[in-house]
Motif scaffolding. Structure first.
Motif, mmCIF file in Angstrom:
data_model
loop_
_atom_site.group_PDB
_atom_site.id
_atom_site.type_symbol
_atom_site.label_atom_id
_atom_site.label_comp_id
_atom_site.label_asym_id
_atom_site.label_seq_id
_atom_site.Cartn_x
_atom_site.Cartn_y
_atom_site.Cartn_z
ATOM 1 N N VAL A 278 0.888 -1.306 0.024
ATOM 2 C CA VAL A 278 0.031 -0.063 -0.153
ATOM 3 C C VAL A 278 0.861 1.045 0.046
ATOM 4 O O VAL A 278 0.510 2.339 -0.942
ATOM 5 C CB VAL A 278 -0.913 -0.028 1.267
ATOM 6 N N ARG A 279 1.787 1.398 0.806
ATOM 7 C CA ARG A 279 2.724 2.285 0.859
ATOM 8 C C ARG A 279 3.472 2.653 -0.281
ATOM 9 O O ARG A 279 3.711 3.796 -0.767
ATOM 10 C CB ARG A 279 3.843 2.242 1.999
ATOM 11 N N LEU A 280 3.991 1.443 -1.075
ATOM 12 C CA LEU A 280 4.382 1.678 -2.279
ATOM 13 C C LEU A 280 3.592 2.226 -3.341
ATOM 14 O O LEU A 280 3.876 3.085 -4.365
ATOM 15 C CB LEU A 280 4.994 -0.030 -2.980
ATOM 16 N N ALA A 281 2.076 1.790 -3.355
ATOM 17 C CA ALA A 281 1.398 2.373 -4.179
ATOM 18 C C ALA A 281 1.249 4.009 -3.892
ATOM 19 O O ALA A 281 0.988 4.631 -4.742
ATOM 20 C CB ALA A 281 -0.101 1.761 -3.841
ATOM 21 N N GLU A 282 1.165 4.167 -2.677
ATOM 22 C CA GLU A 282 0.872 5.671 -2.313
ATOM 23 C C GLU A 282 2.320 6.490 -2.916
ATOM 24 O O GLU A 282 2.040 7.549 -3.587
ATOM 25 C CB GLU A 282 0.877 5.873 -0.763
ATOM 26 N N ASP A 283 3.406 6.150 -2.731
ATOM 27 C CA ASP A 283 4.330 6.623 -3.155
ATOM 28 C C ASP A 283 4.497 6.876 -4.758
ATOM 29 O O ASP A 283 4.898 7.927 -5.050
ATOM 30 C CB ASP A 283 5.868 5.701 -2.651
ATOM 31 N N PHE A 284 4.297 5.855 -5.268
ATOM 32 C CA PHE A 284 4.157 5.815 -6.977
ATOM 33 C C PHE A 284 3.239 6.560 -7.270
ATOM 34 O O PHE A 284 3.372 7.640 -8.134
ATOM 35 C CB PHE A 284 3.773 4.136 -7.018
ATOM 36 N N ALA A 285 1.827 6.717 -6.664
ATOM 37 C CA ALA A 285 1.009 7.580 -7.248
ATOM 38 C C ALA A 285 1.388 9.370 -6.980
ATOM 39 O O ALA A 285 1.091 10.028 -7.696
ATOM 40 C CB ALA A 285 -0.364 7.362 -6.356
ATOM 41 N N ALA A 286 2.158 9.328 -5.648
ATOM 42 C CA ALA A 286 2.604 10.642 -5.488
ATOM 43 C C ALA A 286 3.467 11.254 -6.387
ATOM 44 O O ALA A 286 3.936 12.437 -6.899
ATOM 45 C CB ALA A 286 3.024 10.839 -4.078
ATOM 46 N N SER A 287 4.530 10.069 -6.982
ATOM 47 C CA SER A 287 5.506 10.531 -8.098
ATOM 48 C C SER A 287 5.291 10.705 -9.209
ATOM 49 O O SER A 287 5.971 10.933 -10.061
ATOM 50 C CB SER A 287 6.839 9.565 -7.510
ATOM 51 N N ARG A 288 4.156 10.131 -9.450
ATOM 52 C CA ARG A 288 3.868 9.965 -10.958
ATOM 53 C C ARG A 288 2.156 10.257 -11.133
ATOM 54 O O ARG A 288 1.412 9.375 -11.538
ATOM 55 C CB ARG A 288 3.770 8.315 -11.479
ATOM 56 N N PRO A 289 1.989 11.509 -11.194
ATOM 57 C CA PRO A 289 0.616 11.943 -11.184
ATOM 58 C C PRO A 289 0.112 11.370 -12.719
ATOM 59 O O PRO A 289 0.936 11.463 -13.623
ATOM 60 C CB PRO A 289 0.513 13.550 -11.322
ATOM 61 N N GLY A 290 -1.296 11.257 -12.464
ATOM 62 C CA GLY A 290 -1.802 10.551 -14.007
ATOM 63 C C GLY A 290 -1.434 9.048 -14.244
ATOM 64 O O GLY A 290 -1.975 8.912 -14.947
ATOM 65 N N ALA A 291 -0.804 8.342 -13.373
ATOM 66 C CA ALA A 291 -0.283 7.118 -13.446
ATOM 67 C C ALA A 291 -1.508 6.233 -13.338
ATOM 68 O O ALA A 291 -2.535 6.702 -12.455
ATOM 69 C CB ALA A 291 0.603 6.680 -12.782
ATOM 70 N N THR A 292 -1.774 5.136 -13.909
ATOM 71 C CA THR A 292 -2.934 4.186 -13.800
ATOM 72 C C THR A 292 -2.586 3.004 -12.831
ATOM 73 O O THR A 292 -1.322 2.821 -12.781
ATOM 74 C CB THR A 292 -3.514 3.553 -14.980
ATOM 75 N N LEU A 293 -3.394 2.260 -12.811
ATOM 76 C CA LEU A 293 -3.122 1.047 -11.794
ATOM 77 C C LEU A 293 -2.269 -0.145 -12.718
ATOM 78 O O LEU A 293 -1.405 -0.528 -12.195
ATOM 79 C CB LEU A 293 -4.445 0.323 -11.466
ATOM 80 N N SER A 294 -2.585 0.136 -14.062
ATOM 81 C CA SER A 294 -1.546 -0.678 -14.881
ATOM 82 C C SER A 294 -0.075 -0.402 -14.982
ATOM 83 O O SER A 294 0.904 -1.188 -14.784
ATOM 84 C CB SER A 294 -1.988 -0.833 -16.431
ATOM 85 N N ASP A 295 -0.176 0.938 -15.010
ATOM 86 C CA ASP A 295 1.401 1.413 -14.574
ATOM 87 C C ASP A 295 2.053 1.147 -13.301
ATOM 88 O O ASP A 295 3.267 0.759 -13.187
ATOM 89 C CB ASP A 295 1.433 3.031 -14.609
ATOM 90 N N LEU A 296 1.178 0.948 -12.142
ATOM 91 C CA LEU A 296 1.802 0.371 -10.924
ATOM 92 C C LEU A 296 2.037 -1.125 -11.107
ATOM 93 O O LEU A 296 3.292 -1.387 -10.790
ATOM 94 C CB LEU A 296 0.684 0.586 -9.832
ATOM 95 N N VAL A 297 1.294 -1.725 -11.590
ATOM 96 C CA VAL A 297 1.652 -3.546 -11.794
ATOM 97 C C VAL A 297 2.709 -3.287 -12.573
ATOM 98 O O VAL A 297 3.758 -4.258 -12.218
ATOM 99 C CB VAL A 297 0.258 -4.037 -12.548
#
Ligand SMILES: Nc1ncnc2c1ncn2[C@@H]1O[C@H](COP(=O)(O)OP(=O)(O)OP(=O)(O)O)[C@@H](O)[C@H]1O
Length: 560
Positions: A278-297
């Motif tokens: 969850v923290r990884l997802a939060e950090d990812f979203a904060a550093s990559r605005p506009g990114a999607t769940l696919s980008d996270l995967v």
């Protein structure tokens, strides 16, 4: 369930053996004939069941030698107790007791810190503690490193490790990777270090746990997130939610909850892994605005692949529990913040004491190099609200009373001592700026401002840093300008590291020009000297909203 599946666990092995020896004297006789003498290591962590088995093996004999250290009792949560060790003399009055106080493993510097940690311990184990005496030649002082955030701590650690494993002829420490360990409190902390070491191309191996992305709960979660990213989410309402919300929703189905489950053990470990995702997802979203769940995967896949390098002899990543009994030339004890050390769920005095012993176990794993680090906030840009572990109070430099500028008890690097060319009052010449810690020429503007590599350990006085930040917020409010117009974060960090005592010392810090010096110099020096400032908001007399306090109010308060 175990019966249905025809399996037993380790505890059952003990139970069944005890049962056999109790109920079958013929078997007990045979076992006793075969095994004459017994040696038990780590005797402080023996559970009542293990003690019962030992008694049955022994029968009426007392050919028994036990070795233990009550100060290293770290398995109380499994029912282990140092009482068997501490009461040994009562049960075996003829036993010879040998107190092993000579420490052949660690340098006097490491042993000094270990003794200092225990000197603050309480409880029965502490009453029996031994003051160790190092038998080795002197080595480097332990390094205390405060980092701005957790990724910076992991990167800084990886960078230091790189230096240590670089061959001597290339200017490095020449220490084999297998002689280095990074130790943390819970296994979920490994992911950051796996990534940082993979990025720094440092081989590593995990001990006592699987690699983060190979843990069953993480793999399972990965599959579910992949499904959700493909539009297979069971809850279409989530399709428009932000990435962390989507991840939390998916992981809730696997047992993630906003609050951790009570206590320790497998359920807690599993939760920690999911919380790390969850923290990884939060950090990812904060550093990559506009990114999607696919980008996270895709990011998770990339990380898993980077961390999937075949296991070779490398740096050991392990929890403090899994490090018991081992030793390395260089040990990095990371994540030493309140909440992690002691861990939040350690509430009672006994639990807190066990956490202290766990840190003691960590410290005593180091032969020569020991680094203790913590991060002031979790993620980059976060509020620096974290505090280093209370167990180092009075031991690490700058950890005594607020504002005190003397280093703590021995065993620490004194402020500025490690700064090549940084001492004395010599005026800094313009020219290439070198890192105060490792000496590398700096090119990055932020690093030049800090006068050290981002990842090199800092000797930050975090209490001072906090006070400087509060003061800056107040000034910025008065000026009606953003905080960085007063001083940038980097400049404040550099001030809190250098703790200048005079105006010329302050002027040497990058970001402190003549104008800032005139305007804020007296305030900053007063804060560095540990003095209280009257609130600038009370200062009615200063009509110059963009101007200075002219130095007076705080000058007047210097007697405080
Ligand atoms: N008499 C000795 N002379 C030289 N080196 C020694 C001696 N005894 C032990 N050592 C070295 O000291 C180190 C620590 O020894 P050992 O692992 O036996 O300690 P220990 O008491 O079991 O430690 P712990 O319980 O904290 O893990 C090892 O590297 C070992 O080789």
């Amino acid at each position: 369930m175990k019966r249905d599946r025809g399996v037993i666990d380790f505890e059952d092995v003990l139970l069944l053996t005890v049962g056999v020896l109790q109920e079958r004297p013929d078997i007990a006789d045979q076992v006793r004939r075969q095994y004459q003498h017994f040696v038990v290591d780590e005797y402080q962590d023996v559970s009542p069941l293990q003690q019962r088995l030992l008694d049955l093996w022994l029968g009426e004999r007392d050919s028994l030698c036990v070795v233990g250290d009550a100060s290293q009792t770290i398995y109380s949560f499994t029912g282990a107790t140092p009482d068997h060790l501490l009461n040994f003399r009562t049960r075996h009055p003829r036993a010879t007791v040998v107190k092993l106080i000579r420490d052949y493993r660690s340098t006097p510097q490491v042993v000094h810190l270990a003794n200092g940690l225990l000197s603050q311990a309480r409880g029965r184990a502490a009453e029996h503690r031994l003051e160790l005496v190092s038998q080795r030649e002197a080595g480097p002082d332990p390094v205390y490193a405060a980092y701005a955030d957790e990724p910076a701590e992991a990167e800084g650690t990886a960078r230091r490790i790189r230096e240590l494993i670089t061959p001597v002829e290339q200017g490095g420490g020449g220490i084999p990777a297998s002689q280095i360990a990074v130790l943390y409190r819970v296994n979920a902390q490994s992911e950051l270090y796996e990534q940082a070491l993979a990025d720094a191309q440092v081989p590593y191996q995990l001990r006592g746990a699987e690699r983060f992305f190979e843990r069953p709960e993480v793999r399972e979660a990965g599959l579910l997130l992949r499904g959700a990213a493909r539009g297979g989410s069971a809850d279409p309402a989530l399709a428009d939610a932000d990435i962390p919300s989507q991840v939390r929703a998916v992981l809730t189905t696997r047992g993630w909850t906003p609050e951790p489950p009570a206590g320790s053990g497998a359920v807690r470990d599993r939760w920690e892994s999911l919380a790390a995702l969850v923290r990884l997802a939060e950090d990812f979203a904060a550093s990559r605005p506009g990114a999607t769940l696919s980008d996270l995967v895709a990011e998770l896949d990339e990380r898993a692949a980077a961390q999937h390098a075949p296991t070779v002899e490398g740096v050991t990543l392990a929890s403090l529990h899994a490090a018991k009994g081992l030793e390395w030339d260089a040990v990095f004890l990371v994540g030493l913040t309140e909440g992690m050390m002691p861990i939040t769920y350690a509430k009672t005095e006994q639990q807190i004491e066990e956490e202290r012993r766990l840190l003691y176990v960590g410290v005593t794993r180091a032969r020569r190099h020991l680094t203790l680090s913590w991060a002031l906030s979790r993620a980059p840009g976060g509020r620096a609200s974290r505090r280093p572990t209370r167990f180092l109070n009075g031991l690490r430099p700058g950890s005594q009373a607020i504002g005190a500028r003397t280093p703590g008890g021995g065993g620490g690097i004194e402020r500025g001592a490690a700064a090549p060319g940084g001492g004395g009052g010599v005026r800094r010449r313009r020219g290439p700026v070198h890192c105060r810690v490792c000496g590398r020429a700096l090119t990055d503007a932020g690093e030049m401002k800090l006068m050290r590599c981002e990842g090199c350990p800092s000797e930050l006085d975090e209490a001072l840093y906090e006070r400087l930040r509060d003061w800056r917020a107040e000034q910025a409010g008065l000026l009606g300008q953003p905080a960085y117009c007063v001083f940038t974060d980097k400049t404040l960090l550099a001030i809190a590291e250098a703790v200048p005592g005079t105006e010329p010392e302050l002027a040497r810090i990058s970001g402190v020009g003549r104008r800032k010096l005139d305007r804020f110099g007296a305030d900053v020096l007063a804060l560095c000297a540990g003095r209280e400032l009257p609130s600038a908001l009370d200062d009615e007399g200063d009509g110059d909203a963009g101007g200075s306090h002219s130095g007076d109010p705080w000058q007047n308060s210097t007697e405080k």
